[in-house]
Motif scaffolding. Structure first.
Motif, PDB file in Angstrom:
ATOM      1  N   SER A 106       0.860  -1.072  -0.049  1.00  0.00           N
ATOM      2  CA  SER A 106      -0.192   0.050   0.010  1.00  0.00           C
ATOM      3  C   SER A 106       0.796   1.087   0.141  1.00  0.00           C
ATOM      4  O   SER A 106       2.083   0.961  -0.033  1.00  0.00           O
ATOM      5  N   ASP A 107       0.270   2.353   0.214  1.00  0.00           N
ATOM      6  CA  ASP A 107       1.144   3.662   0.229  1.00  0.00           C
ATOM      7  C   ASP A 107       2.176   3.442   1.471  1.00  0.00           C
ATOM      8  O   ASP A 107       3.159   4.396   1.374  1.00  0.00           O
ATOM      9  N   ASN A 108       1.649   2.832   2.220  1.00  0.00           N
ATOM     10  CA  ASN A 108       2.554   3.130   3.718  1.00  0.00           C
ATOM     11  C   ASN A 108       3.113   1.435   4.045  1.00  0.00           C
ATOM     12  O   ASN A 108       3.457   1.695   5.270  1.00  0.00           O
ATOM     13  N   SER A 109       3.068   0.632   3.025  1.00  0.00           N
ATOM     14  CA  SER A 109       3.675  -0.704   3.610  1.00  0.00           C
ATOM     15  C   SER A 109       4.188  -1.472   2.337  1.00  0.00           C
ATOM     16  O   SER A 109       3.707  -1.049   1.314  1.00  0.00           O
ATOM     17  N   SER A 110       5.117  -2.471   2.678  1.00  0.00           N
ATOM     18  CA  SER A 110       5.701  -2.990   1.652  1.00  0.00           C
ATOM     19  C   SER A 110       6.116  -4.365   2.151  1.00  0.00           C
ATOM     20  O   SER A 110       5.976  -4.662   3.228  1.00  0.00           O
ATOM     21  N   LYS A 111       6.758  -5.123   1.293  1.00  0.00           N
ATOM     22  CA  LYS A 111       7.178  -6.456   1.538  1.00  0.00           C
ATOM     23  C   LYS A 111       8.427  -6.512   0.877  1.00  0.00           C
ATOM     24  O   LYS A 111       8.709  -6.124  -0.263  1.00  0.00           O
ATOM     25  N   MET A 112       9.192  -7.401   1.543  1.00  0.00           N
ATOM     26  CA  MET A 112      10.752  -7.644   1.180  1.00  0.00           C
ATOM     27  C   MET A 112      10.923  -9.351   1.195  1.00  0.00           C
ATOM     28  O   MET A 112      10.692  -9.759   2.229  1.00  0.00           O
ATOM     29  N   LYS A 113      12.083  -9.668   0.131  1.00  0.00           N
ATOM     30  CA  LYS A 113      12.414 -10.896   0.154  1.00  0.00           C
ATOM     31  C   LYS A 113      14.040 -10.799  -0.208  1.00  0.00           C
ATOM     32  O   LYS A 113      14.263 -10.040  -1.093  1.00  0.00           O
ATOM     33  N   LEU A 114      14.578 -11.682   0.468  1.00  0.00           N
ATOM     34  CA  LEU A 114      16.098 -11.666  -0.087  1.00  0.00           C
ATOM     35  C   LEU A 114      16.340 -13.042  -0.833  1.00  0.00           C
ATOM     36  O   LEU A 114      15.848 -13.953  -0.395  1.00  0.00           O
ATOM     37  N   THR A 115      17.171 -12.832  -1.488  1.00  0.00           N
ATOM     38  CA  THR A 115      17.848 -14.133  -2.317  1.00  0.00           C
ATOM     39  C   THR A 115      19.285 -14.172  -2.534  1.00  0.00           C
ATOM     40  O   THR A 115      19.933 -13.086  -2.662  1.00  0.00           O
ATOM     41  N   ILE A 116      19.902 -15.394  -2.006  1.00  0.00           N
ATOM     42  CA  ILE A 116      21.050 -15.596  -2.363  1.00  0.00           C
ATOM     43  C   ILE A 116      21.439 -16.759  -3.206  1.00  0.00           C
ATOM     44  O   ILE A 116      20.700 -17.643  -3.281  1.00  0.00           O
ATOM     45  N   ASP A 117      22.193 -16.571  -4.243  1.00  0.00           N
ATOM     46  CA  ASP A 117      22.559 -17.467  -5.621  1.00  0.00           C
ATOM     47  C   ASP A 117      24.087 -17.889  -5.422  1.00  0.00           C
ATOM     48  O   ASP A 117      24.794 -16.932  -5.636  1.00  0.00           O
ATOM     49  N   ALA A 118      24.360 -18.900  -4.753  1.00  0.00           N
ATOM     50  CA  ALA A 118      25.712 -19.249  -4.405  1.00  0.00           C
ATOM     51  C   ALA A 118      26.281 -20.326  -5.104  1.00  0.00           C
ATOM     52  O   ALA A 118      25.699 -21.152  -5.332  1.00  0.00           O
TER      53      ALA A 118
END
Length: 149
Positions: A106-118
């Motif tokens: 939304s305007d005041n929220s987000s989501k995050m995901k991290l990825t490692i390719d090793a």
């Protein structure tokens, strides 16, 4: 290459705010400044504090000592505002790429995901897969704690 992904973390701040903070590694100082001094009584938090003592960074890179792997360094190689920040390892025992994806909710929220390719040698996969998966989850938790503004 072996891929490890964090769970999706909900962040009560806008996508742009999260991107602006995470695209400048010197903002990691905010996380260090938020940790309480002394023994917190929380074993996981105390481990994070110990790890962050070995953390060095500037605007485009960071380096941290991780047991049992050793010193791991990475540098930002691409910024795709406001949704992705990509890193590449340098002077590290493992060759890897790391990226942070930020999506608006939304305007005041987000989501995050991290990825490692090793690039993990076959003989080492069994030893490092679990620590890497746990590590990326802890990094995601720590980044989600930063006071985004």
């Amino acid at each position: 290459m072996t891929k490890f992904e964090s769970s999706v973390k909900q962040i009560p701040h806008s996508q742009q705010s999260v991107y602006n903070t995470l695209s400048d590694m010197s903002n990691v100082q905010r996380l260090k400044d938020r940790l309480p001094d002394g023994d917190t009584g929380n074993a996981d938090m105390d481990k994070v504090k110990d790890k962050l003592k070995n953390l060095t960074f500037d605007q485009d890179s960071l380096s941290i000592s991780v047991e049992p792997v050793g010193q791991i360094s990475m540098r930002i190689i691409e910024r795709d505002e406001p949704k992705t920040i990509k890193f590449e390892s340098e002077n590290s025992p493992l060759s890897f790429n790391f990226w942070i994806q930020i999506l608006p909710v939304s305007d005041n929220s987000s989501k995050m995901k991290l990825t490692i390719d090793a690039d993990i040698p076959f003989f080492a996969k069994g030893m490092v897969s679990k620590p890497l998966q746990e590590g990326i989850e802890k990094i995601a938790d720590a980044l989600a704690m930063i006071p985004f503004e």
